[in-house]
Write a protein that holds these residues in place. Structure first.
Motif, PDB file in Angstrom:
ATOM      1  N   ASP A 123       0.818  -1.203   0.000  1.00 58.70           N
ATOM      2  CA  ASP A 123       0.000   0.000   0.000  1.00 58.70           C
ATOM      3  C   ASP A 123       0.858   1.262   0.000  1.00 58.70           C
ATOM      4  O   ASP A 123       0.317   2.371  -0.115  1.00 58.70           O
ATOM      5  CB  ASP A 123      -0.917   0.033   1.232  1.00 58.70           C
ATOM      6  CG  ASP A 123      -2.025  -1.003   1.171  1.00 58.70           C
ATOM      7  OD1 ASP A 123      -2.354  -1.451   0.053  1.00 58.70           O
ATOM      8  OD2 ASP A 123      -2.553  -1.368   2.241  1.00 58.70           O
ATOM      9  N   PHE A 124       2.154   1.106   0.176  1.00 57.14           N
ATOM     10  CA  PHE A 124       3.070   2.244   0.189  1.00 57.14           C
ATOM     11  C   PHE A 124       4.199   1.944  -0.787  1.00 57.14           C
ATOM     12  O   PHE A 124       4.899   0.934  -0.643  1.00 57.14           O
ATOM     13  CB  PHE A 124       3.631   2.469   1.601  1.00 57.14           C
ATOM     14  CG  PHE A 124       4.549   3.670   1.708  1.00 57.14           C
ATOM     15  CD1 PHE A 124       4.062   4.907   2.095  1.00 57.14           C
ATOM     16  CD2 PHE A 124       5.910   3.562   1.416  1.00 57.14           C
ATOM     17  CE1 PHE A 124       4.895   6.013   2.195  1.00 57.14           C
ATOM     18  CE2 PHE A 124       6.754   4.658   1.513  1.00 57.14           C
ATOM     19  CZ  PHE A 124       6.239   5.886   1.907  1.00 57.14           C
ATOM     20  N   HIS A 125       4.371   2.815  -1.783  1.00 53.94           N
ATOM     21  CA  HIS A 125       5.355   2.553  -2.848  1.00 53.94           C
ATOM     22  C   HIS A 125       6.338   3.708  -3.025  1.00 53.94           C
ATOM     23  O   HIS A 125       7.122   3.698  -3.966  1.00 53.94           O
ATOM     24  CB  HIS A 125       4.638   2.319  -4.182  1.00 53.94           C
ATOM     25  CG  HIS A 125       3.597   1.253  -4.141  1.00 53.94           C
ATOM     26  ND1 HIS A 125       3.907  -0.089  -4.204  1.00 53.94           N
ATOM     27  CD2 HIS A 125       2.245   1.338  -4.017  1.00 53.94           C
ATOM     28  CE1 HIS A 125       2.790  -0.802  -4.137  1.00 53.94           C
ATOM     29  NE2 HIS A 125       1.771   0.038  -4.022  1.00 53.94           N
ATOM     30  N   SER A 126       6.326   4.686  -2.125  1.00 53.41           N
ATOM     31  CA  SER A 126       7.057   5.929  -2.345  1.00 53.41           C
ATOM     32  C   SER A 126       8.424   5.908  -1.674  1.00 53.41           C
ATOM     33  O   SER A 126       8.790   4.967  -0.972  1.00 53.41           O
ATOM     34  CB  SER A 126       6.226   7.099  -1.805  1.00 53.41           C
ATOM     35  OG  SER A 126       6.854   8.338  -2.064  1.00 53.41           O
ATOM     36  N   HIS A 127       9.173   6.995  -1.897  1.00 48.48           N
ATOM     37  CA  HIS A 127      10.402   7.218  -1.148  1.00 48.48           C
ATOM     38  C   HIS A 127      10.045   7.456   0.315  1.00 48.48           C
ATOM     39  O   HIS A 127       8.888   7.763   0.648  1.00 48.48           O
ATOM     40  CB  HIS A 127      11.164   8.419  -1.720  1.00 48.48           C
ATOM     41  CG  HIS A 127      10.438   9.720  -1.559  1.00 48.48           C
ATOM     42  ND1 HIS A 127      10.582  10.521  -0.442  1.00 48.48           N
ATOM     43  CD2 HIS A 127       9.552  10.361  -2.370  1.00 48.48           C
ATOM     44  CE1 HIS A 127       9.821  11.589  -0.563  1.00 48.48           C
ATOM     45  NE2 HIS A 127       9.198  11.529  -1.735  1.00 48.48           N
ATOM     46  N   HIS A 138      10.359  14.746  -2.816  1.00 56.31           N
ATOM     47  CA  HIS A 138      10.997  13.831  -3.757  1.00 56.31           C
ATOM     48  C   HIS A 138      12.279  13.283  -3.129  1.00 56.31           C
ATOM     49  O   HIS A 138      12.779  13.825  -2.136  1.00 56.31           O
ATOM     50  CB  HIS A 138      11.278  14.503  -5.108  1.00 56.31           C
ATOM     51  CG  HIS A 138      12.230  15.660  -5.052  1.00 56.31           C
ATOM     52  ND1 HIS A 138      13.569  15.523  -4.744  1.00 56.31           N
ATOM     53  CD2 HIS A 138      12.045  16.978  -5.290  1.00 56.31           C
ATOM     54  CE1 HIS A 138      14.163  16.697  -4.792  1.00 56.31           C
ATOM     55  NE2 HIS A 138      13.255  17.605  -5.105  1.00 56.31           N
ATOM     56  N   PRO A 139      12.840  12.210  -3.665  1.00 59.01           N
ATOM     57  CA  PRO A 139      14.069  11.649  -3.094  1.00 59.01           C
ATOM     58  C   PRO A 139      15.227  12.633  -3.186  1.00 59.01           C
ATOM     59  O   PRO A 139      15.306  13.456  -4.105  1.00 59.01           O
ATOM     60  CB  PRO A 139      14.335  10.408  -3.964  1.00 59.01           C
ATOM     61  CG  PRO A 139      13.021  10.065  -4.561  1.00 59.01           C
ATOM     62  CD  PRO A 139      12.317  11.380  -4.765  1.00 59.01           C
ATOM     63  N   GLN A 147      16.202  12.716  -7.438  1.00 58.89           N
ATOM     64  CA  GLN A 147      15.751  13.791  -8.317  1.00 58.89           C
ATOM     65  C   GLN A 147      16.522  15.070  -8.007  1.00 58.89           C
ATOM     66  O   GLN A 147      16.941  15.278  -6.864  1.00 58.89           O
ATOM     67  CB  GLN A 147      14.251  14.033  -8.133  1.00 58.89           C
ATOM     68  CG  GLN A 147      13.383  12.851  -8.551  1.00 58.89           C
ATOM     69  CD  GLN A 147      11.903  13.147  -8.377  1.00 58.89           C
ATOM     70  OE1 GLN A 147      11.481  14.294  -8.385  1.00 58.89           O
ATOM     71  NE2 GLN A 147      11.110  12.100  -8.216  1.00 58.89           N
ATOM     72  N   PRO A 148      16.712  15.942  -8.998  1.00 61.51           N
ATOM     73  CA  PRO A 148      17.479  17.175  -8.763  1.00 61.51           C
ATOM     74  C   PRO A 148      16.762  18.100  -7.793  1.00 61.51           C
ATOM     75  O   PRO A 148      15.531  18.139  -7.734  1.00 61.51           O
ATOM     76  CB  PRO A 148      17.594  17.795 -10.156  1.00 61.51           C
ATOM     77  CG  PRO A 148      16.486  17.184 -10.945  1.00 61.51           C
ATOM     78  CD  PRO A 148      16.268  15.810 -10.398  1.00 61.51           C
TER      79      PRO A 148
END
Length: 264
Positions: free
Chosen positions: A21-25, A141-142, A212-213
């Motif tokens: 259920d959680f796929h993020s950074h 973002h990462p 990510q920048p």
């Protein structure tokens, strides 16, 4: 029920990851709790890799280690299972990246040894408490990460170059960040470089090798910390038949608190 944007309790976050259920950074998740990089290797590479980590403590501070074939890390939290508790994994075969997976159930073997390595995401709560902004958390973002020209100290088959993470800051904020992060050697400690990225082999800040920048604003300088993605470069050097790491920015979130890893 819609998942919260920030999971305050690490065990709840890990259960969400297991359910997929959680796929993020994981930047900003479970504030105050330690996060860890992951490296999983066959048993006959484990002692050599541990020696590599001891020779390169800035980039590879080991905060947990498993027994062969056992995916638990009880010193970091009850019920942690390295096969299922990271949002995304990178798989390497013969030192080459072969793809990402969301779960290690089909890849796990009885000879695998897991290493959890301190992560700079752990000290970010302390930076925020000290009123030092953390741009990638603000922008969700990462963190940007870069391969460098800084050579690792080799150990047997493991070598390669250091990877660094970068956070943009004003010079005054960078001084404060050095003071804050020096307290946390188990999660990379103080920065390894600030200012001109070319001096450590980075040609273009707008093109990170991982993550990510981050937007650089007027009056800011880049501040670089040693990064736990460094083992991925060491794995490319050693070329084990199988190795598994976390996807950069997608960490293991532990039950222990950052304060337990502080030196002061």
């Amino acid at each position: 029920m819609t998942a919260p944007s920030i999971w305050p309790i690490p065990a709840d976050l890990r259960r969400a990851i297991r359910r997929q259920d959680f796929h993020s950074h994981t930047a900003g998740q479970a504030p105050g709790h330690a996060q860890g990089n992951l490296a999983i290797l066959p048993r006959d590479y484990a002692d050599e890799f541990l020696r590599f980590c001891r020779l390169n403590p800035k980039s590879c501070p080991v905060i947990g280690m498993t027994e062969p074939g056992d995916p638990s890390v009880p010193e970091l939290g009850a019920g942690i299972d390295l096969r299922h508790d990271v949002p995304a994994y990178c798989v390497f075969r013969d030192g080459e990246f072969s793809g990402e997976v969301a779960d290690l159930g089909e890849l796990w073997r009885d000879d695998l040894v897991g290493f959890v390595i301190g992560c700079s995401l752990s000290f970010e709560a302390a930076l925020i408490d000290a009123l030092v902004p953390v741009r990638h958390i603000e922008n969700d973002h990462p963190v940007p990460m870069y391969n460098t020209s800084i050579r690792n100290t080799p150990a047997g088959r493991f070598g390669g170059n250091m990877v660094v993470s970068m956070r943009p800051m004003t010079p005054a904020q960078a001084i404060r960040a050095i003071q804050v992060t020096s307290r946390f050697p188990a999660v990379h400690g103080a920065p390894v470089h600030l200012g001109d990225p070319a001096r450590i082999g980075i040609a273009d800040l707008s093109r990170p090798d991982y993550g990510q920048p981050a937007d650089m604003r007027e009056g800011e300088i880049p501040v670089f910390w040693a990064c736990g993605v460094t083992p991925q470069q060491a794995i490319r050097s050693a070329r084990p038949p199988l190795a598994i790491t976390h996807k950069p920015g997608y960490m293991l979130v532990a039950d222990i608190r950052n304060s337990q890893l502080a030196a002061l």
